[in-house]
Design a protein around this motif. Sequence first.
Motif, short mmCIF file in Angstrom:
data_model
loop_
_atom_site.label_atom_id
_atom_site.label_comp_id
_atom_site.label_asym_id
_atom_site.label_seq_id
_atom_site.Cartn_x
_atom_site.Cartn_y
_atom_site.Cartn_z
N GLN A 540 32.96 16.36 48.23
CA GLN A 540 32.69 15.63 49.46
C GLN A 540 31.19 15.52 49.73
O GLN A 540 30.71 14.49 50.21
CB GLN A 540 33.39 16.31 50.64
N ALA A 541 30.46 16.56 49.40
CA ALA A 541 29.01 16.53 49.58
C ALA A 541 28.39 15.46 48.69
O ALA A 541 27.48 14.72 49.10
CB ALA A 541 28.41 17.90 49.26
N THR A 542 28.88 15.36 47.47
CA THR A 542 28.38 14.34 46.54
C THR A 542 28.68 12.94 47.05
O THR A 542 27.80 12.07 47.08
CB THR A 542 29.02 14.53 45.15
N LYS A 543 29.93 12.71 47.46
CA LYS A 543 30.30 11.38 47.96
C LYS A 543 29.50 11.02 49.20
O LYS A 543 29.03 9.89 49.35
CB LYS A 543 31.80 11.34 48.26
N TYR A 565 23.41 26.71 45.65
CA TYR A 565 22.17 27.33 45.19
C TYR A 565 21.86 27.02 43.72
O TYR A 565 20.91 27.54 43.15
CB TYR A 565 22.21 28.85 45.40
N VAL A 566 22.69 26.18 43.12
CA VAL A 566 22.43 25.76 41.74
C VAL A 566 21.17 24.90 41.73
O VAL A 566 21.00 24.00 42.55
CB VAL A 566 23.62 24.95 41.18
N LYS A 567 20.28 25.19 40.79
CA LYS A 567 18.99 24.51 40.77
C LYS A 567 19.01 23.31 39.82
O LYS A 567 19.66 23.33 38.78
CB LYS A 567 17.89 25.49 40.34
N PHE A 568 18.26 22.28 40.21
CA PHE A 568 18.11 21.12 39.34
C PHE A 568 17.20 21.47 38.16
O PHE A 568 16.17 22.13 38.36
CB PHE A 568 17.49 19.95 40.10
N GLY A 633 19.15 8.93 36.21
CA GLY A 633 18.07 9.83 36.59
C GLY A 633 18.13 11.19 35.94
O GLY A 633 18.94 11.45 35.05
N ASN A 634 17.28 12.09 36.43
CA ASN A 634 17.15 13.42 35.81
C ASN A 634 18.01 14.47 36.50
O ASN A 634 17.94 15.65 36.15
CB ASN A 634 15.68 13.86 35.80
N ALA A 635 18.79 14.06 37.53
CA ALA A 635 19.57 15.04 38.30
C ALA A 635 21.06 14.72 38.26
O ALA A 635 21.76 14.78 39.26
CB ALA A 635 19.07 15.06 39.74
N ARG A 636 21.57 14.36 37.09
CA ARG A 636 23.00 14.09 36.93
C ARG A 636 23.85 15.29 37.35
O ARG A 636 25.02 15.14 37.72
CB ARG A 636 23.32 13.75 35.47
N LEU A 637 23.25 16.45 37.26
CA LEU A 637 23.93 17.67 37.67
C LEU A 637 24.56 17.51 39.04
O LEU A 637 25.64 18.06 39.31
CB LEU A 637 22.91 18.82 37.68
N PHE A 638 23.92 16.73 39.91
CA PHE A 638 24.38 16.61 41.29
C PHE A 638 25.73 15.91 41.38
O PHE A 638 26.56 16.26 42.22
CB PHE A 638 23.34 15.85 42.13
N ASP A 655 37.11 5.25 37.17
CA ASP A 655 36.42 4.08 37.73
C ASP A 655 35.73 4.32 39.07
O ASP A 655 34.56 3.93 39.23
CB ASP A 655 37.40 2.91 37.85
N PRO A 656 36.38 4.93 40.07
CA PRO A 656 35.68 5.12 41.35
C PRO A 656 34.41 5.95 41.20
O PRO A 656 33.40 5.68 41.87
CB PRO A 656 36.72 5.83 42.22
N ILE A 657 34.46 6.96 40.35
CA ILE A 657 33.29 7.81 40.15
C ILE A 657 32.24 7.06 39.33
O ILE A 657 31.04 7.14 39.60
CB ILE A 657 33.68 9.12 39.46
N LYS A 658 32.70 6.32 38.35
CA LYS A 658 31.77 5.55 37.52
C LYS A 658 30.98 4.57 38.39
O LYS A 658 29.75 4.45 38.25
CB LYS A 658 32.53 4.81 36.42
N LYS A 659 31.67 3.88 39.28
CA LYS A 659 30.99 2.92 40.15
C LYS A 659 29.97 3.63 41.04
O LYS A 659 28.89 3.10 41.31
CB LYS A 659 32.02 2.19 41.01
N MET A 660 30.33 4.82 41.47
CA MET A 660 29.44 5.57 42.36
C MET A 660 28.17 6.00 41.65
O MET A 660 27.06 5.84 42.17
CB MET A 660 30.18 6.79 42.92
N ILE A 661 28.30 6.52 40.44
CA ILE A 661 27.15 7.17 39.79
C ILE A 661 26.21 6.18 39.09
O ILE A 661 25.15 6.59 38.62
CB ILE A 661 27.61 8.24 38.79
#
Length: 757
Positions: A540-543, A565-568, A633-638, A655-661
């Motif tokens: 939910q935070a990502t969306k 607390y996971v770091k980029f 970008g460099n922060a795909r981790l997110f 598909d829904p996630i692909k469109k988002m990212i």
Amino acid sequence: MRKLFLSKLFLVSSIFLLFVYGVIYACGGGEWFEDWYYGYNSNFTPEAFVDKSYSPLFLSGEVFYGIGFDAQHNSRFNDEITADWQSFLKEKMNPDEVKAFLLDNNRKIKVEELYFFFKTKEKNESSIGFASKINLKDAKTKEFIRFLYLAQQIETVSIGEEHWGYEPVVSKVFTDLELIKEIENKYNTTKDAFLKNRYWFQTIKAYFYSDDRQKAIDFFNKTAASVPKNTLYYRAVGYLAGIYYKQKNYAVSNYLYSQVFDKCPPMRVVAAYSFHPQEEADWNQSLAMAENNQEKAALWAIHGFYKDEVNAISNIFELDPSSEHLNYLLTRLINGQENKINANYKDKSVSENKKSQLANMDKSVLALVNKITASNATHEPYLWSIALGYLQTLNGEYTKADKTFDAVAPKLPKTDLASNQLRLLRFVNNLNKISVINPASEKTILNDLHWLYKELPKKNIESFRYHNATNWSKLYLSALYKAKNNNVMAELFVATEGFYDNDKNLQAMKDFLSKSNKTEMEVIANSVYNLKLKDINAFQATKATFENKIPEAIAFMQKTDSLQYVKFPGNPFNGNIKDCHDCEHAAHQKKKFTQIEFLKLIKEMQDKVVQNEDVYNNCLLLGNAFYNITHFGNARLFHEGAIAGFGSSPTFFRDPIKKMIVDCSLSKMYYRKAFEAATTKEQKAKCVYLLAKCERNEFYNNRYYFQNKNWWDMYDDKVNFLAWDGFKKLEKDYSDTKYYQEVIAECGYFRTYINRP
């Protein structure tokens, strides 16, 4: 004439070349991987009831179950040989010394030296070195060394190299006829029965590897009547079978291999491997050679390994109902029946699957097993009873299965494997009874579900096949709950792609996971589910972040426990000319941002923009931040996670996630705002180029990621960039800037564009 064996026999026909010279040549080295397919797609464990010597013959996707191919030709009898000689030399030689002389290759030269010491009485290094370890004057010790020396001469041609593969090792011929005569003479003159038996075997072995193999047959026929029918005898029979095969006398060869199969358990895999009728006439001739029903049953036992267990079982039962060979054939029959019944609970209901299951059930198999079970005349009646109960379950006869299992329970072997097998099959039967899920039906399976999902994995019972029941039961229960429109319970047992793309489903799962008064079934379902509340909050935070709802994103992220607390690995606020996330991860960073710090800093910058504070820099950094959390970008981790998924390409995501990212809309919005707030040409040039990157990404999206192209089409595409508006503006309006020169130096696309003809 009609070929007798089809499919599997001809698929492995080349493999049988390994045995045309007998049973001693090696075909490979090392252990094969466990036959996982049948182990993980079956509820019926052959190892629970069938002798270990049959295990390679269990139903398998490979040539042999569990081992793939037989690679024990040089070592199969090591333990037995060692034990025999240790018994012969008891109190005369230390058992460890006996074993070393037999199995340690480094001892071969020692054996030669000791042999010549006994023969010439001249001391040498070995006679001196072993004087304190073994009694060199003892008669049995001398006989042991003499025997080893002679046997080792034959081993120079009999032991093949250990290697992987199905091609036969190049055969060698033993040409020392004098030595063969010496070995045969030792057989004729030796009084000791133990030694006489071994010289008998070595004589046949020596003739087998000579250029006159007929002498092995002649010697066997002349002496076999006086030889004990032990392992050495049947090893010799195996040599004869190989000779007859080489002579293309397949009927005799296969008859002899059936004798080996019947009487020498360690060689069952060898006999089955080598059994090879060429025509139906060969098979009929072999049957005609059988002197009694037991011998005929042995032939049918190997026949059943290759084709038609039903026919083999039927014939063996008529010939010799107490034959132990029936046991392994029954397990093949049951496992084969399981394999024919394929459930598809993801796309079909429980009732639809049962209808399909019954249609695929071979009623003749059930009838045969029922008939034989009723006779109570088999070697292991309890095996047939438990198999019958399972077939009754597969045939939808659940009440009959209950009665069968109840009757066989007190008769089973007192082993963990047998008792667990019965419990598993009873559970499968009980779950199959349930057509509608409710508190009453749930109660009938609660204890077994806890046992299956939680207790069994901890016990690690060797060979026990429970994984299929684990997976099947989850599918079955999920289908039952789906039929009741209980999407949460259905999802808990079988996770489905896209469940969390539906906001109603997402909230329902959060409510379920948060509640404290779960029923016992809900507790079990929750325990087998891989996702936790923190995973949903992270999703939910990502969306919310991609929707630019940062306060909501922060609130969700703060509920993700340690995930926040996971770091980029790279700085998510950098905006570089060239996208190279690996390079940016490797670059020196004064500070590494955690995900919660990242979101809070975005919120802080957005507040400053609203307050018209340092708008250019804040908008530029916000554009970079939203750019870096996309695929480019460099922060795909997110955006990666347990619910969204993982992958190095957008095509790895639904598909829904692909469109988002891959959506750079927010980046473009902030880059435009930064452009509008810019006060210098350098600042404007940077914004123009960063907007061009977003244009490029849209080109990729439309050309590749949403066209369902194969990856090889993507990488072979010669047109991978266009003259985007940003490129045109950068060349037209900002060619006099320093940033323009930096773009030329780093961006090959732009360099190609400005150097166009």
